[in-house]
Design a protein around this motif. Structure first.
Motif, mmCIF file in Angstrom:
data_model
loop_
_atom_site.group_PDB
_atom_site.id
_atom_site.type_symbol
_atom_site.label_atom_id
_atom_site.label_comp_id
_atom_site.label_asym_id
_atom_site.label_seq_id
_atom_site.Cartn_x
_atom_site.Cartn_y
_atom_site.Cartn_z
ATOM 1 N N GLY A 168 0.809 -1.208 0.000
ATOM 2 C CA GLY A 168 0.000 0.000 0.000
ATOM 3 C C GLY A 168 0.845 1.261 0.000
ATOM 4 O O GLY A 168 1.972 1.265 -0.490
ATOM 5 N N ILE A 169 0.294 2.358 0.546
ATOM 6 C CA ILE A 169 0.972 3.648 0.494
ATOM 7 C C ILE A 169 0.873 4.378 1.835
ATOM 8 O O ILE A 169 -0.038 4.127 2.623
ATOM 9 C CB ILE A 169 0.390 4.562 -0.612
ATOM 10 N N SER A 170 1.835 5.250 2.059
ATOM 11 C CA SER A 170 1.764 6.247 3.113
ATOM 12 C C SER A 170 1.539 7.609 2.452
ATOM 13 O O SER A 170 2.064 7.868 1.372
ATOM 14 C CB SER A 170 3.063 6.295 3.926
ATOM 15 N N ILE A 171 0.766 8.466 3.114
ATOM 16 C CA ILE A 171 0.489 9.799 2.604
ATOM 17 C C ILE A 171 1.066 10.803 3.592
ATOM 18 O O ILE A 171 0.688 10.811 4.770
ATOM 19 C CB ILE A 171 -1.019 10.026 2.414
ATOM 20 N N VAL A 172 2.007 11.616 3.113
ATOM 21 C CA VAL A 172 2.759 12.519 3.978
ATOM 22 C C VAL A 172 2.429 13.960 3.621
ATOM 23 O O VAL A 172 2.535 14.356 2.457
ATOM 24 C CB VAL A 172 4.279 12.274 3.837
ATOM 25 N N ASP A 173 2.020 14.736 4.610
ATOM 26 C CA ASP A 173 1.735 16.161 4.431
ATOM 27 C C ASP A 173 3.057 16.915 4.357
ATOM 28 O O ASP A 173 3.853 16.895 5.293
ATOM 29 C CB ASP A 173 0.903 16.659 5.614
ATOM 30 N N LEU A 174 3.316 17.577 3.233
ATOM 31 C CA LEU A 174 4.576 18.302 3.051
ATOM 32 C C LEU A 174 4.491 19.739 3.529
ATOM 33 O O LEU A 174 5.512 20.403 3.687
ATOM 34 C CB LEU A 174 4.978 18.276 1.568
ATOM 35 N N ASP A 175 3.280 20.237 3.742
ATOM 36 C CA ASP A 175 3.109 21.638 4.132
ATOM 37 C C ASP A 175 2.935 21.814 5.636
ATOM 38 O O ASP A 175 3.019 22.935 6.143
ATOM 39 C CB ASP A 175 1.887 22.237 3.420
ATOM 40 N N GLY A 176 2.692 20.734 6.356
ATOM 41 C CA GLY A 176 2.377 20.854 7.775
ATOM 42 C C GLY A 176 3.383 20.181 8.679
ATOM 43 O O GLY A 176 3.003 19.576 9.683
ATOM 44 N N ILE A 193 5.957 17.872 7.614
ATOM 45 C CA ILE A 193 6.420 16.569 7.135
ATOM 46 C C ILE A 193 5.943 15.476 8.085
ATOM 47 O O ILE A 193 6.722 14.877 8.840
ATOM 48 C CB ILE A 193 7.964 16.509 6.973
ATOM 49 N N ARG A 194 4.666 15.184 8.036
ATOM 50 C CA ARG A 194 4.123 14.146 8.901
ATOM 51 C C ARG A 194 3.166 13.271 8.106
ATOM 52 O O ARG A 194 2.471 13.737 7.198
ATOM 53 C CB ARG A 194 3.390 14.765 10.100
ATOM 54 N N GLU A 195 3.145 11.990 8.447
ATOM 55 C CA GLU A 195 2.247 11.061 7.784
ATOM 56 C C GLU A 195 0.835 11.289 8.301
ATOM 57 O O GLU A 195 0.592 11.235 9.510
ATOM 58 C CB GLU A 195 2.677 9.616 8.034
ATOM 59 N N VAL A 196 -0.085 11.542 7.373
ATOM 60 C CA VAL A 196 -1.456 11.848 7.767
ATOM 61 C C VAL A 196 -2.449 10.778 7.330
ATOM 62 O O VAL A 196 -3.607 10.785 7.750
ATOM 63 C CB VAL A 196 -1.900 13.222 7.204
ATOM 64 N N GLY A 197 -2.002 9.867 6.466
ATOM 65 C CA GLY A 197 -2.900 8.821 5.998
ATOM 66 C C GLY A 197 -2.125 7.616 5.520
ATOM 67 O O GLY A 197 -0.925 7.695 5.247
ATOM 68 N N ARG A 198 -2.849 6.486 5.431
ATOM 69 C CA ARG A 198 -2.188 5.259 5.019
ATOM 70 C C ARG A 198 -3.222 4.296 4.445
ATOM 71 O O ARG A 198 -4.345 4.212 4.928
ATOM 72 C CB ARG A 198 -1.489 4.612 6.214
ATOM 73 N N PHE A 199 -2.828 3.595 3.392
ATOM 74 C CA PHE A 199 -3.624 2.484 2.889
ATOM 75 C C PHE A 199 -2.725 1.257 2.875
ATOM 76 O O PHE A 199 -1.644 1.279 2.283
ATOM 77 C CB PHE A 199 -4.153 2.755 1.481
ATOM 78 N N THR A 200 -3.163 0.195 3.524
ATOM 79 C CA THR A 200 -2.421 -1.060 3.517
ATOM 80 C C THR A 200 -3.386 -2.207 3.265
ATOM 81 O O THR A 200 -4.579 -2.104 3.534
ATOM 82 C CB THR A 200 -1.682 -1.312 4.847
ATOM 83 N N ALA A 201 -2.841 -3.288 2.749
ATOM 84 C CA ALA A 201 -3.647 -4.481 2.502
ATOM 85 C C ALA A 201 -2.756 -5.703 2.631
ATOM 86 O O ALA A 201 -1.594 -5.689 2.213
ATOM 87 C CB ALA A 201 -4.266 -4.431 1.108
ATOM 88 N N PRO A 202 -3.277 -6.776 3.229
ATOM 89 C CA PRO A 202 -2.466 -7.985 3.332
ATOM 90 C C PRO A 202 -2.177 -8.565 1.955
ATOM 91 O O PRO A 202 -2.948 -8.393 1.015
ATOM 92 C CB PRO A 202 -3.341 -8.937 4.159
#
Length: 203
Positions: free
Chosen positions: A30-38, A40-49
């Motif tokens: 899956g993916i990690s979603i990182v906020d670059l304007d606030g 540099i913090r991960e704000v969302g994630r999608f994962t799947a087995p």
């Protein structure tokens, strides 16, 4: 919220869109979603087995992410990322149709994926991201698809030689009519074990 430092095994690719970095998490699936304007913090994630994500592209609030295992229903998953904190699966390209997908490219509503399961580049219409429509495939002479680049109706397909032989190709094809792509050139060169990727200069 997640800590950016949390291990993701390894990163396959990164795509930046609308102030966010979308990170392909490979073995973590899956993916990690990182906020670059606030900060540099991960704000969302999608994962799947049972998912291995090598590549992705994000446009107009939709992320198309690849999968390289046969134990997940989609070779490319379409995610609604308009709310980065809450990515939602819209649909995708069935693994049963293309096998695995190593890389992906988006050109308007034309989605191209390189499958090392079928050795081909597959073209899909994703006007409706929840229901991709198969259009055509492009095969090399004796090589497996690895990467794609499309510009101005021309597709540049990178194909790696099979079994380590010297049969790699760079294919140039017109895809203005993606249901009937026309190969205009098959480029071979000495010691062509693999054509890993290709990219046109800006001019």
């Amino acid at each position: 919220m997640y800590a950016v430092t949390e291990a993701a095994e390894s990163v396959g690719d990164v795509w930046v869109s609308d102030g966010h970095a979308f990170v392909a998490r490979r073995h973590a699936g899956g993916i990690s979603i990182v906020d670059l304007d606030g900060g540099i913090r991960e704000v969302g994630r999608f994962t799947a087995p049972n998912m291995f994500t090598q590549d992705l592209v994000v446009e107009n609030g939709v992320a198309y992410i690849t999968n390289e295992t046969s134990n997940y229903p989609f070779s490319v998953t379409a995610l609604d990322v308009t709310d980065p904190a809450d990515p939602r699966v819209l649909g995708g390209v069935p693994t049963a149709d293309t096998g695995v997908a190593h890389t992906v490219w988006l050109d308007g509503s034309l989605l191209a994926l390189a499958s090392q399961g079928t050795d081909a580049i597959h073209l899909y219409d994703v006007t409706d991201p929840s229901a991709p429509v198969a259009l055509s495939t492009i095969h090399a002479t004796n090589a497996t698809a690895h990467d794609i680049h499309i510009r101005d109706g021309m597709l540049f397909g990178s194909y790696m030689g099979l079994h380590g032989d010297q049969s790699a190709e760079l294919i140039v094809a017109t895809v203005a009519d993606p249901e009937h792509p026309a190969v205009t050139a098959r480029v071979h060169y000495p010691d062509a074990v693999l054509t890993h990727s290709s990219w046109l200069p800006r001019d």
